[in-house]
Scaffold this active site. Sequence first.
Site, short mmCIF file in Angstrom:
data_model
loop_
_atom_site.label_atom_id
_atom_site.label_comp_id
_atom_site.label_asym_id
_atom_site.label_seq_id
_atom_site.Cartn_x
_atom_site.Cartn_y
_atom_site.Cartn_z
CG ASN A 2 186.39 -6.73 11.45
OD1 ASN A 2 187.11 -7.79 11.45
ND2 ASN A 2 186.55 -5.69 10.29
NE ARG A 34 191.96 14.69 16.40
CZ ARG A 34 191.34 13.92 15.37
NH1 ARG A 34 190.82 12.80 15.83
NH2 ARG A 34 191.18 14.58 14.31
CG MET A 66 186.17 5.03 10.30
SD MET A 66 187.32 4.21 9.42
CE MET A 66 188.08 5.19 8.08
CG HIS A 113 195.57 -1.32 8.83
ND1 HIS A 113 194.97 -0.08 8.32
CD2 HIS A 113 196.43 -1.38 7.37
CE1 HIS A 113 195.32 0.43 7.32
NE2 HIS A 113 196.27 -0.37 7.04
CG ASP A 172 196.82 2.29 10.14
OD1 ASP A 172 196.19 1.91 10.96
OD2 ASP A 172 196.70 2.78 9.33
CB ALA A 177 191.59 -12.65 5.78
CD GLU A 178 189.65 -6.56 7.60
OE1 GLU A 178 188.95 -5.96 8.58
OE2 GLU A 178 189.65 -6.04 6.47
#
Length: 216
Positions: free
Chosen positions: A16, A67, A92, A111, A147, A175-176
């Site tokens: 992508n 994090r 990720m 997604h 998401d 398609a992405e």
Amino acid sequence: MARLKLAVLISGRGSNLQALIDAAAAPDYPAEIVLVLSNRPQAQGLAHAAAAGIPTTVVDHKRFAERALFDAELDRLLRGHGIELVCLAGFMRLLTDAFVEAWTDRMINIHPSLLPAFKGLDTHARALAAGVRVAGCTVHFVRPEMDEGPILIQAAVPVLPGDDAAALAARVLAAEHRCYPQAVRWIAEGRVRIDGSRALIDGVAPAHHILINPGA
Ligand code: GRF
């Protein structure tokens, strides 16, 4: 006209990212990738960026005890490069709510399912197991819930007899690669407004065809 400054965040293959690089190579594309960030030093996508002459930075999440500290480093780099839109492309890592809120309406994700169906991982295997006839992809603004967020564009592809997860993934991925550059273009052109949980896009024609699968 100034082009919208993008950062693309990756963890792996970077196809992508490559689609965005290809789109941005056109002189009339209204956005440019000024930074590619990866949390994994071995991400293949880093080579795509380097080949296109785009600066890359690795922020290895394993070097951060928490994090929030990892996200703070991302935030520092994004601001330092004057980033106006963050594109998650196979990134990720879950991001903290504070980071997501700091970049609300300025961060999008792709997604590989027709959201809100099949959030999370292993979307294609789960879609096949569920027996769906139509699969697809979604580009959406990022919200703290994984998401979720206003949808910019979706594309549907058929699930075909004999598909395994890899075959379906490849069809969705094609398609992405069309959807992500298109969504970025609309944002860069200033066409997108957010109305609650929906994204409204000015001046684009709705598609009127129907995908029926199996065909009647
Ligand atoms: C894509 O399927 C994307 O939808 C998902 O992760 C995959 C990344 O692929 N979020 P690539 O790294 O862009 O090739």
